[in-house]
Design an enzyme around this catalytic site. Structure first.
Site, PDB file in Angstrom:
ATOM      1  N   LYS A  70       0.855  -1.182   0.000  1.00 43.08           N
ATOM      2  CA  LYS A  70       0.000   0.000   0.000  1.00 43.08           C
ATOM      3  C   LYS A  70       0.894   1.236   0.000  1.00 43.08           C
ATOM      4  O   LYS A  70       2.045   1.179   0.449  1.00 43.08           O
ATOM      5  CB  LYS A  70      -0.886   0.013   1.248  1.00 43.08           C
ATOM      6  CG  LYS A  70      -2.199   0.757   1.072  1.00 43.08           C
ATOM      7  CD  LYS A  70      -3.237  -0.075   0.349  1.00 43.08           C
ATOM      8  CE  LYS A  70      -4.595   0.612   0.341  1.00 43.08           C
ATOM      9  NZ  LYS A  70      -5.641  -0.221  -0.261  1.00 43.08           N
ATOM     10  N   GLY A  83     -20.485   6.583   4.155  1.00 43.54           N
ATOM     11  CA  GLY A  83     -19.611   6.858   3.023  1.00 43.54           C
ATOM     12  C   GLY A  83     -20.239   6.414   1.715  1.00 43.54           C
ATOM     13  O   GLY A  83     -20.366   5.216   1.463  1.00 43.54           O
ATOM     14  N   VAL A  84     -20.659   7.362   0.878  1.00 47.26           N
ATOM     15  CA  VAL A  84     -21.269   7.025  -0.409  1.00 47.26           C
ATOM     16  C   VAL A  84     -20.476   7.681  -1.539  1.00 47.26           C
ATOM     17  O   VAL A  84     -21.006   8.424  -2.361  1.00 47.26           O
ATOM     18  CB  VAL A  84     -22.773   7.395  -0.474  1.00 47.26           C
ATOM     19  CG1 VAL A  84     -23.608   6.349   0.217  1.00 47.26           C
ATOM     20  CG2 VAL A  84     -23.041   8.775   0.122  1.00 47.26           C
ATOM     21  N   GLY A  85     -19.169   7.378  -1.533  1.00 48.92           N
ATOM     22  CA  GLY A  85     -18.303   7.802  -2.617  1.00 48.92           C
ATOM     23  C   GLY A  85     -18.356   6.780  -3.739  1.00 48.92           C
ATOM     24  O   GLY A  85     -19.402   6.183  -4.009  1.00 48.92           O
ATOM     25  N   ASN A  86     -17.229   6.537  -4.386  1.00 43.20           N
ATOM     26  CA  ASN A  86     -17.202   5.642  -5.546  1.00 43.20           C
ATOM     27  C   ASN A  86     -17.764   4.263  -5.251  1.00 43.20           C
ATOM     28  O   ASN A  86     -18.574   3.729  -6.007  1.00 43.20           O
ATOM     29  CB  ASN A  86     -15.766   5.510  -6.064  1.00 43.20           C
ATOM     30  CG  ASN A  86     -15.298   6.751  -6.782  1.00 43.20           C
ATOM     31  OD1 ASN A  86     -16.105   7.558  -7.222  1.00 43.20           O
ATOM     32  ND2 ASN A  86     -13.993   6.914  -6.887  1.00 43.20           N
ATOM     33  N   VAL A  87     -17.331   3.659  -4.144  1.00 38.35           N
ATOM     34  CA  VAL A  87     -17.777   2.301  -3.808  1.00 38.35           C
ATOM     35  C   VAL A  87     -19.114   2.332  -3.075  1.00 38.35           C
ATOM     36  O   VAL A  87     -20.046   1.602  -3.415  1.00 38.35           O
ATOM     37  CB  VAL A  87     -16.714   1.573  -2.968  1.00 38.35           C
ATOM     38  CG1 VAL A  87     -17.242   0.212  -2.508  1.00 38.35           C
ATOM     39  CG2 VAL A  87     -15.428   1.386  -3.776  1.00 38.35           C
ATOM     40  N   TYR A 112     -21.551   4.458  -3.001  1.00 35.25           N
ATOM     41  CA  TYR A 112     -22.725   4.807  -3.801  1.00 35.25           C
ATOM     42  C   TYR A 112     -23.151   3.632  -4.680  1.00 35.25           C
ATOM     43  O   TYR A 112     -24.348   3.352  -4.817  1.00 35.25           O
ATOM     44  CB  TYR A 112     -22.455   6.030  -4.674  1.00 35.25           C
ATOM     45  CG  TYR A 112     -23.678   6.441  -5.471  1.00 35.25           C
ATOM     46  CD1 TYR A 112     -24.722   7.124  -4.861  1.00 35.25           C
ATOM     47  CD2 TYR A 112     -23.802   6.092  -6.811  1.00 35.25           C
ATOM     48  CE1 TYR A 112     -25.857   7.466  -5.569  1.00 35.25           C
ATOM     49  CE2 TYR A 112     -24.940   6.433  -7.529  1.00 35.25           C
ATOM     50  CZ  TYR A 112     -25.967   7.115  -6.903  1.00 35.25           C
ATOM     51  OH  TYR A 112     -27.096   7.450  -7.599  1.00 35.25           O
TER      52      TYR A 112
END
Length: 366
Positions: free
Chosen positions: A80, A185-189, A191
């Protein structure tokens, strides 16, 4: 604090710090284990409160990638990288190019993919100076749609598959109509996970630090907006953390009302013993490094040339792996995270033994 005595140091094979004053880049790369193959993991950009916080995050995340790849049966190791800074204010092409030069200097030991705070276009900028980036090749996605390389849709689908497996095991239901789910959390993943759940008939509550992300879920999916203080503690069936890690801790676990935790965020447990704390409360925890493996599976097949059908089949295996972990946990009394760790360690330590034997045989032949 010495790196070697750091509580999150787990015999990591490599740790490098990179600073480029001209662009403002400050980055850390951690390679945990390469017994199964080259280390592959996301490059995260985040405004860490301190260097210590960034070091802790990259050590934990890189270790998690080793376990994730092993449990997903991928020929990859765990690594990472983190860039210290606000991606909305401090990211620049020059900074990303400097990061690419640093990655190239590692000689392929670590391959970077997108993560929180970075995107496919960002990785392509890094790729001007290194071939050791992944998830940037346009191809046909697992769902048959064109993909620009972004693994987020596959991560979300794998999380959805895993969430269904957890709901079936804990609540005895396969139909998600009316299932109450809170998504942090409703970002890229997050949402895209919300889209899958909405299509399956679930009722959603959402929170995101960016108001526009949360409003989109409300407007387009009919979700209920929740506050950051409440989202984990609503009276719902499932909580799906899809933002930052360490949200399951001494303060939060006693307040949980959901009976299933199944989300895409990495390192949800602040400490390993929180695994047992969840089991003591009869809350089923789907280990994050199992349920969110869809993205790494997608990137692996991008590099090896697998078909969309192969990707989908492999991702849907996440549900089977979780079902096995849940069953073993029930029969042994051992919490699910510990069961998953044991399975992963069996896989990459066995490979370590094979690799060591091969090296010894080569040395003796010389």
């Amino acid at each position: 604090m010495s790196v070697f005595s750091h509580p999150e140091f787990d015999n990591h094979e490599h740790l490098s710090f990179f600073c480029d004053p001209e662009t403002g880049l400050r980055a850390i790369v951690a390679i945990h284990n390469t017994s199964r193959g080259p280390a592959l993991g996301g490059c995260r950009m985040f405004p860490y409160a301190s260097d210590e916080e960034a070091l802790r995050d990259v050590l934990r995340l890189s270790r998690g990638m080793t376990y994730k790849s092993a449990l997903a049966n991928l020929d990859l190791g765990g690594g990472k990288s983190v860039i210290i800074g606000d991606p909305r204010k401090q990211k620049s092409e020059a900074l990303l190019e400097a990061m690419g030069k640093h990655l190239e200097g590692l000689g392929g030991q670590y391959i970077a993919a997108e993560d929180s705070g970075t995107s496919v276009p960002d990785l392509k900028v890094m790729g001007r100076h290194t071939k050791h980036v992944a998830g940037i090749v346009e191809h046909t996605g697992f769902d048959g749609r064109p993909s620009n390389g972004d693994p987020s849709p596959t991560t979300a689908y794998g999380t959805f598959v895993g969430l269904k497996a957890a709901v079936k095991h804990k609540l005895g239901r396969e139909n998600l109509t009316g299932l109450k789910v809170a998504i942090q959390g409703v970002g890229n993943v997050g949402y895209r996970l919300a889209q899958h759940l909405s299509e399956a008939g679930a009722e959603l509550w959402v929170y995101d630090i960016h108001q526009e992300n949360m409003q989109r879920a409300v407007d387009e999916l009919g979700a209920h907006a929740a506050s950051g203080e409440d989202i984990l503690f609503l009276p719902v069936d499932v909580v799906a953390p899809c933002a930052m890690g360490a949200v399951l801790n001494d303060e939060s676990i006693p307040r949980l009302k959901a009976t299933v935790i199944a989300g895409a965020a990495n390192n949800l447990l602040q400490r390993p013993d929180h695994d047992q704390a969840l089991k003591d409360r009869d809350i089923l925890y789907a280990p994050d490094f199992v349920i969110n493996a869809g993205g790494i599976i997608d990137v692996f097949y991008e590099r090896t040339g697998g078909s969309p059908e192969e990707v989908r089949a492999h991702v849907e295996g996440i549900g089977q792996t979780l079902a096995e972990i849940f069953t073993r946990s029930d029969s042994s009394g051992i919490p699910t995270g510990a069961v998953a760790n044991t399975l992963a360690e069996e896989r990459f330590r066995k490979r370590t033994g094979v690799a060591q034997a091969a090296r010894e045989q080569l040395a003796s032949a010389e």
